[in-house]
Design an enzyme around this catalytic site. Sequence first.
Site, PDB file in Angstrom:
ATOM      1  N   HIS A  17      12.384   9.801   4.682  1.00 39.60           N
ATOM      2  CA  HIS A  17      12.304  11.248   4.861  1.00 39.60           C
ATOM      3  C   HIS A  17      10.916  11.654   5.338  1.00 39.60           C
ATOM      4  CE1 HIS A  17      10.086  11.628   1.138  1.00 39.60           C
ATOM      5  NE2 HIS A  17      11.077  11.122   0.424  1.00 39.60           N
ATOM      6  N   HIS A  20       7.727  10.237   3.663  1.00 41.15           N
ATOM      7  CA  HIS A  20       7.426   8.849   4.042  1.00 41.15           C
ATOM      8  C   HIS A  20       6.785   8.834   5.430  1.00 41.15           C
ATOM      9  CE1 HIS A  20      11.274   8.002   1.523  1.00 41.15           C
ATOM     10  NE2 HIS A  20      10.217   8.078   0.730  1.00 41.15           N
ATOM     11  N   CYS A 125      12.720   8.941 -17.031  1.00 40.17           N
ATOM     12  CA  CYS A 125      13.105   9.575 -15.761  1.00 40.17           C
ATOM     13  C   CYS A 125      13.268   8.478 -14.725  1.00 40.17           C
ATOM     14  CB  CYS A 125      12.061  10.582 -15.287  1.00 40.17           C
ATOM     15  SG  CYS A 125      12.415  11.132 -13.593  1.00 40.17           S
ATOM     16  N   CYS A 128      11.063   8.970 -11.449  1.00 38.96           N
ATOM     17  CA  CYS A 128       9.682   8.473 -11.559  1.00 38.96           C
ATOM     18  C   CYS A 128       9.674   7.009 -11.982  1.00 38.96           C
ATOM     19  CB  CYS A 128       8.898   9.261 -12.605  1.00 38.96           C
ATOM     20  SG  CYS A 128       8.692  10.999 -12.217  1.00 38.96           S
ATOM     21  N   CYS A 143      12.621  16.506 -15.765  1.00 39.92           N
ATOM     22  CA  CYS A 143      11.373  16.091 -15.125  1.00 39.92           C
ATOM     23  C   CYS A 143      11.087  17.087 -14.002  1.00 39.92           C
ATOM     24  CB  CYS A 143      11.527  14.684 -14.561  1.00 39.92           C
ATOM     25  SG  CYS A 143      10.229  14.262 -13.402  1.00 39.92           S
ATOM     26  N   HIS A 146      11.799  15.600 -10.603  1.00 36.87           N
ATOM     27  CA  HIS A 146      13.186  15.184 -10.315  1.00 36.87           C
ATOM     28  C   HIS A 146      14.163  15.974 -11.183  1.00 36.87           C
ATOM     29  CE1 HIS A 146      10.583  11.689  -9.334  1.00 36.87           C
ATOM     30  NE2 HIS A 146      11.296  11.744  -8.236  1.00 36.87           N
ATOM     31  N   LYS A 296      10.660  23.932  -2.431  1.00 40.00           N
ATOM     32  CA  LYS A 296      10.809  22.474  -2.421  1.00 40.00           C
ATOM     33  C   LYS A 296      12.012  22.106  -1.544  1.00 40.00           C
ATOM     34  CE  LYS A 296      11.574  18.789  -5.806  1.00 40.00           C
ATOM     35  NZ  LYS A 296      10.683  17.710  -5.646  1.00 40.00           N
ATOM     36  N   LYS A 299      18.475  18.837  -0.560  1.00 32.91           N
ATOM     37  CA  LYS A 299      19.711  18.789   0.231  1.00 32.91           C
ATOM     38  C   LYS A 299      20.575  20.005  -0.070  1.00 32.91           C
ATOM     39  CE  LYS A 299      19.985  13.934   1.270  1.00 32.91           C
ATOM     40  NZ  LYS A 299      19.925  12.781   0.420  1.00 32.91           N
TER      41      LYS A 299
HETATM   42  N1  MSP Z   1       7.777   3.385  -4.613  1.00 32.02           N
HETATM   43  C1  MSP Z   1       6.852   4.357  -5.055  1.00 32.02           C
HETATM   44  C2  MSP Z   1       5.458   4.076  -4.537  1.00 32.02           C
HETATM   45  C3  MSP Z   1       4.913   2.726  -4.877  1.00 32.02           C
HETATM   46  S1  MSP Z   1       3.367   2.447  -4.164  1.00 32.02           S
HETATM   47  C4  MSP Z   1       2.800   1.089  -4.875  1.00 32.02           C
HETATM   48  C5  MSP Z   1       7.295   5.738  -4.586  1.00 32.02           C
HETATM   49  N2  MSP Z   1       8.086   5.769  -3.521  1.00 32.02           N
HETATM   50  S2  MSP Z   1       8.695   7.093  -2.827  1.00 32.02           S
HETATM   51  O1  MSP Z   1       9.700   6.643  -1.893  1.00 32.02           O
HETATM   52  O2  MSP Z   1       9.107   8.033  -3.809  1.00 32.02           O
HETATM   53  O3  MSP Z   1       7.542   7.676  -1.952  1.00 32.02           O
HETATM   54  C6  MSP Z   1       6.479   8.366  -2.503  1.00 32.02           C
HETATM   55  C7  MSP Z   1       5.531   8.803  -1.407  1.00 32.02           C
HETATM   56  O4  MSP Z   1       6.226   9.495  -0.368  1.00 32.02           O
HETATM   57  C8  MSP Z   1       4.541   9.851  -1.854  1.00 32.02           C
HETATM   58  O5  MSP Z   1       3.445   9.453  -2.506  1.00 32.02           O
HETATM   59  C9  MSP Z   1       4.142  10.400  -0.529  1.00 32.02           C
HETATM   60  O6  MSP Z   1       3.361   9.443   0.105  1.00 32.02           O
HETATM   61  C10 MSP Z   1       5.446  10.537   0.127  1.00 32.02           C
HETATM   62  N3  MSP Z   1       6.094  11.813  -0.187  1.00 32.02           N
HETATM   63  C11 MSP Z   1       7.276  11.998  -0.833  1.00 32.02           C
HETATM   64  N4  MSP Z   1       7.615  13.313  -0.781  1.00 32.02           N
HETATM   65  C12 MSP Z   1       6.667  14.003  -0.133  1.00 32.02           C
HETATM   66  C13 MSP Z   1       6.564  15.325   0.376  1.00 32.02           C
HETATM   67  N5  MSP Z   1       7.459  16.272   0.161  1.00 32.02           N
HETATM   68  N6  MSP Z   1       5.477  15.600   1.141  1.00 32.02           N
HETATM   69  C14 MSP Z   1       4.554  14.637   1.488  1.00 32.02           C
HETATM   70  N7  MSP Z   1       4.660  13.404   1.060  1.00 32.02           N
HETATM   71  C15 MSP Z   1       5.535  13.084   0.041  1.00 32.02           C
HETATM   72  O7  MSP Z   1       6.866   6.702  -5.172  1.00 32.02           O
END
Ligand code: MSP
Length: 510
Positions: A17, A20, A125, A128, A143, A146, A296, A299
Amino acid sequence: MKSYITTPIYYVNGSPHIGHAYTSIVADIMKRNRRALGYDMMLSTGVDEHGQKNQEAAAALGMEAIAYLDMRCKEFREVFDLFDVDYDYFVRTSRDAHKAAVASMEQTIFDKDLIVKKEYTGKYCKGCEEFKRDSDLTEDGDCGLHPTMKIEESKEINYFLKMEPFREKLLQHIEDHPDFVQPNAFRNELKKMLAEPLEDLCISRPKSRVTLGVELPFDPDFVTYVWFDALANYLTTINWPEGDYSAWWAECEHLIGKDILKPHGVYWPIMLMAAGIPLPKKLSVHSHWTGEGGIKMSKSIGNVVDPNEVMDLMGVDALRWYLARHMRAESDSQISVELIRQTYNSELGNKIGNLLSRVAKFSNKNFDGKVPVAGALTAEDEALRKLVLEAAAGFGEWIDMPDIPARIQAIVAAADVMNEYIDQQAPWSLFKNEDTRERCATVLHVTLDCQRVLFEALRQVIPGSAEKALAMLNAPAPASPWKAELDKLPGGNPLGEIDSLFPRVNAPEA
Ligand code: MSP
């Protein structure tokens, strides 16, 4: 000179998304910047394949875990390739060498008596992938991050890492290294997390609940807690513990979203201290993207921005541009397909791309397909050149994550002035008169050379479009290491084929 930049590794319980896309694109911009400065670069991004969330996502599709992980991993890789993320290493935590290294780190810490086994009753959770205290939950017992995932009560025997013995030392490290966490708001937040005694960290999950994970080396009935395993990727990527990792590790900077400050700012440094490994150089934290109005993305509301949709509609650089330019350092920023479209049309299209095609097409038509040859420069020419050079020079200097929007803004401001300059100088009128034709050539040359400098800088942000622009100008290959320099587009040189750089995109029919 080395620099090692990491992104989080992303859970594969869904498709990639916008969040990422953001962290990995920003990491790519920083890599391109530092490479331009002459650094040897290592950029890692990738996927976090273990844990309950991924396990359940595979089960929901009725797939074997390995087949599911392969499918998602391919999807993430392809998307990052499409985003022009020039990663050096794509992390998969299912890799054998990674799993072996995680187990060896655990054994080292276990042998120091820093891991204890005990029963724990708590609230979990899945989003998280961590236990929560009541004070971490909302009034409704959810949470905050989430709210749609139900908190689960769990009573389990598990292994725990002792955290409290390291808290003061970590606080001291943050004091002694003011740049360890940036920007400052997140440094303060981390200090707050460390202000109270720390509970032991649960680092295992019983196999009866979770099987997708790294088996504990000292108890085969358990797998490693997904965060312990995932954080270790930053070391296993550079071949810790066997390989020649230390020079890269000494220059390591983690880019993370604010949602994962605690694992990176508390768990990870303490894991490293417990294992006797130096801490990374820096944690750069960014805020989040929300939908329009600061809501936020979700979906159910229907305000989720799908990066693939943006790419299909306007191309990768519209997405890269918006993400790089519009994130504020310490507070959330808004995003929607419509905001991206408007920014693309007004900035990339009207301010930057149109100017290039207008001036290049006019030169092509009236100067025999060549870059016009400049005569003597006026004060107006010199003023424009100075401003453009200064704006581009921002990309010839080290860029940290929070600096990116302002450096891009300087380029947009220079493009604005260049548009004013062209309107005032009006080369189209100058050309009509034999007496002012030389002045016309000068104005065009000044503008084309200034555009060359700006697009050389923009290779760090929108590499595909910037290279296309430089090809239209038929500009000589920029020097490497790079710095912003004027007068590198020789008058008399043939121009390349001129095309529209950022074709206008209309709003999709409702
Ligand atoms: N798998 C763990 C991270 C492990 S690192 C050793 C995780 N993954 S995640 O798929 O949930 O991705 C988290 C990361 O996605 C966030 O820290 C950030 O980099 C990015 N984002 C997720 N949602 C976001 C937004 N709405 N806006 C910007 N970035 C955010 O946590």
